[in-house]
Write a protein that holds these residues in place. Structure first.
Motif, mmCIF file in Angstrom:
data_model
loop_
_atom_site.group_PDB
_atom_site.id
_atom_site.type_symbol
_atom_site.label_atom_id
_atom_site.label_comp_id
_atom_site.label_asym_id
_atom_site.label_seq_id
_atom_site.Cartn_x
_atom_site.Cartn_y
_atom_site.Cartn_z
ATOM 1 N N VAL B 78 39.110 28.320 28.778
ATOM 2 C CA VAL B 78 39.282 29.777 28.894
ATOM 3 C C VAL B 78 39.686 30.142 30.318
ATOM 4 C CG1 VAL B 78 36.869 30.330 29.457
ATOM 5 C CG2 VAL B 78 38.270 31.995 28.242
ATOM 6 N N LYS B 79 40.518 31.191 30.415
ATOM 7 C CA LYS B 79 41.037 31.601 31.723
ATOM 8 C C LYS B 79 40.161 32.671 32.355
ATOM 9 C CE LYS B 79 45.453 33.276 33.645
ATOM 10 N NZ LYS B 79 46.711 33.963 33.305
ATOM 11 N N HIS B 104 32.354 30.632 37.493
ATOM 12 C CA HIS B 104 33.168 29.793 36.598
ATOM 13 C C HIS B 104 34.541 30.374 36.289
ATOM 14 C CE1 HIS B 104 29.703 27.289 35.980
ATOM 15 N NE2 HIS B 104 28.988 28.358 35.701
ATOM 16 N N GLY B 105 34.717 31.660 36.558
ATOM 17 C CA GLY B 105 36.016 32.239 36.233
ATOM 18 C C GLY B 105 36.039 33.728 36.499
ATOM 19 N N PRO B 106 37.252 34.315 36.443
ATOM 20 C CA PRO B 106 37.389 35.746 36.680
ATOM 21 C C PRO B 106 36.627 36.554 35.631
ATOM 22 C CG PRO B 106 39.535 34.666 36.448
ATOM 23 C CD PRO B 106 38.521 33.644 36.147
ATOM 24 N N ARG B 132 35.047 33.248 44.389
ATOM 25 C CA ARG B 132 36.466 32.898 44.562
ATOM 26 C C ARG B 132 37.303 33.490 43.442
ATOM 27 N NH1 ARG B 132 37.618 27.307 42.264
ATOM 28 N NH2 ARG B 132 35.780 26.795 41.036
ATOM 29 N N PHE B 133 36.667 34.005 42.400
ATOM 30 C CA PHE B 133 37.406 34.653 41.312
ATOM 31 C C PHE B 133 37.257 36.162 41.409
ATOM 32 C CE2 PHE B 133 36.125 30.473 39.562
ATOM 33 C CZ PHE B 133 37.397 29.927 39.512
ATOM 34 N N SER B 134 38.205 36.854 40.808
ATOM 35 C CA SER B 134 38.183 38.319 40.851
ATOM 36 C C SER B 134 37.089 38.877 39.953
ATOM 37 C CB SER B 134 39.542 38.885 40.421
ATOM 38 O OG SER B 134 40.426 38.957 41.518
#
Lengths: 259, 303
Positions: B78-79, B104-106, B132-134
């Motif tokens: 997943v993105k 883990h992700g945006p 580090r992700f939005s």
């Protein structure tokens, strides 16, 4: 060891292109690739095409090159904001009208992706993403899991892309890499007037260096004004801050910018 | 689990032997998590999931349950993640869930913007600034002025939402305002009206996402539901580009299972399975909302 230099998004900035090619020549590279989008935004699109082709640089077909080469109706950047689309259309109409038919034919024939095997690694060069030419791969908007999936799906150890205009490099937990090489046609929304390209060294490991290049940005801004391109574009060239086509910029990258 | 009151479910005209395009999941880019279920502090007259105080058709999701779905999503590549409801901030563990997921992700949080406290804003600033992700915050508005917005959402809601937007920007969170573009609205004109209003209200860097009107939930009762002509029935398969529809790249999990998209969580036919792993199959585009998505090319995602 294999040394690769890669850049994208020339956007008709022939002065930045000449400066970047000089920098690559000075530092040395075994291979040089432009990952697409030669036109748009800047003035006199044929000048950049002549420099790039004259230097024998390999290039991918970005969404812009695909549109210009095929005389399509728009740049297919994929914006939905009418303001962004309005500015994009001004650039596009200007560029498509001033690109020679010879350059258009050349653009049509460019590959959309390119694979390189070097030092035991499989490099995949693409424009937006391996799966879609106009996909925006922003650093803060892609999980590691997604980038790992892209590498799996497209059988790559290193993916090189551009399209967004802001360079980044992710070393993935698996040891694979994704590198957005940035764009040299407009600043990276970092308040600097210079531009960035990527130098890669493969030698067992992979070293990625983003290299800043200064060029005569004031001369470019004056050319853009003489061509009656939007004042917002020249402002970006002079200030290093994006003023248009900001729609897709995620919050983390946006916070670093001004608009 | 007890059955919901069926009377509020959107009514889907029964298929009459038509053939509907079969939509594949090309890849799971976006995982929607209806973390607050249908629970909300407001009861908007046009809510497409008919959320409100005490609405428990879809329940709040436990933190561990969310973690399980996030892990399954990551295993599938997943993105990005979207957290929705109802109103996510009625969930007492919303900030913990964000803190679990953002490494883990945006992540995007969809809120009505009326429940921000200084502590929540500070925590969002800390989470968003450190990751580090939005971390995107999306806030819904239903008109560029209180007269329209408050008609849908209740008196005073517009002012509270504007306060929330200003506070978000002040905390560096640069919210995205989402608004509905009605059938008669000109996109450019509507956008300009919103942006002008937001700037006049003091927002320095307004961001706006327009969504089309979906005739689902309370909106179907307020105006009308889908009509028989609003259908993708019998469309030649070659005329459909699967990537044009967001269901080629998303799934939505609620306490009741995994659904094809965040819009159709009250449609039994849109329930794809109990787990993400069970929900990767094709979906028949038989709902009126599928017609809206196809015609407008819209996505519920940020971009």
């Amino acid at each position: 060891m294999v040394r690769l230099a890669a850049f994208g998004g020339v956007y008709s900035n022939h002065l930045a292109l000449a400066a970047v090619l000089e920098d690559i020549e000075r530092r040395g590279a075994d291979r040089v690739w432009c990952l697409g989008d030669l036109g748009g935004f800047g003035p006199h699109p044929d000048r950049a095409a002549e420099i790039l082709r004259g230097a024998g640089i390999s290039m991918l077909r970005g969404n812009y090159d695909d549109s210009i080469g095929n005389d399509r109706a728009d740049c297919a950047c994929g914006y939905t904001d009418p303001r962004d689309n309005g500015f994009a259309q001004i650039s596009y109409d200007y560029t498509v009208a001033r690109t020679s038919s010879d350059h258009k034919a050349w653009m049509r024939g460019l590959p959309e992706r390119h694979r390189i095997e070097a030092e035991g690694r499989r490099l995949l060069l693409c424009h937006g993403s391996p799966r879609r030419v106009n996909e925006f791969l922003w650093e803060s908007a892609c999980s590691d899991a997604f980038l790992e999936w892209l590498c799996d799906r497209h059988e790559a150890d290193v993916i090189l892309c551009t399209h967004t205009g802001i360079p980044w490099h992710r070393a993935l937990p698996s040891g694979r890499h994704v590198v957005n090489v940035g764009a040299i046609g407009r600043p990276a929304n970092d308040g600097r007037t210079g531009v960035w390209y990527a130098g890669l060294e493969l030698d067992g490991g992979l070293e990625v260096e983003f290299r800043p290049v200064a060029y005569d940005h004031e001369a470019l801004a004056l050319e853009m004004e003489a061509e009656r391109l939007p004042a917002e574009f020249a402002e970006t060239i002079r200030t290093g801050w994006w003023t248009t086509c900001l729609e897709n910029l995620p919050v983390r990258e946006r916070r670093r910018g001004r608009h | 689990m007890s059955s919901p009151a069926l009377s509020i479910l959107p009514r889907q005209p029964a298929p009459r032997g038509e053939s509907f395009p079969l939509q594949p999941l090309l890849h799971l880019d976006s995982l929607w998590i209806q973390v607050a279920g249908t629970s909300c502090n407001l009861r908007c007259t046009h809510c497409f999931v008919s959320a409100g105080p005490g609405e428990d058709r879809h329940a709040l999701m436990a933190r561990a349950e969310v973690q399980r779905h996030v892990a399954q999503g990551l295993a599938l590549g997943v993105k990005e993640f979207y957290f929705t409801g109802g109103e996510p901030f009625v969930h007492p563990e919303m900030l913990d869930i964000l803190a679990d997921t953002l490494p883990h992700g945006p992540c995007t949080l969809l809120t009505n913007g009326t429940l921000f406290t200084e502590r929540r804003l500070e925590e969002l600033r800390r989470l968003g600034g450190g990751a580090r992700f939005s971390l995107e915050i999306r806030v819904s508005l239903d008109g560029p002025g209180p007269e329209e917005h408050d008609t849908f959402r209740g008196r005073g809601a517009f002012a509270r939402t504007l306060e929330g937007l200003l506070a978000l920007e002040h905390h560096g969170l640069l919210p995205i305002v989402t608004a509905t573009q009605g059938p008669g609205d000109d996109a450019l004109e509507l956008r300009e009206r919103y942006v002008r209003m937001l700037r006049e209200a003091g927002l320095r860097r307004p961001r706006l996402k327009l969504l089309p009107l979906f005739r689902l939930g309370r909106e179907a009762a307020r105006t009308r539901g889908y009509q028989a002509v609003e259908t993708l029935a019998d469309l030649p398969p070659e005329s459909i580009d699967p990537a044009r529809l967001q269901c080629s790249s998303c799934r939505a999990v609620t306490s009741r299972g995994v659904f094809v998209c965040p819009l159709l969580v009250d449609e039994p036919a849109a329930r794809m399975g109990r787990t993400l792993g069970e929900s990767l199959g094709a979906f028949r585009l038989a709902h009126g909302a599928c017609f809206t998505c196809y015609v407008t090319g819209m996505t519920c995602g940020n971009a």
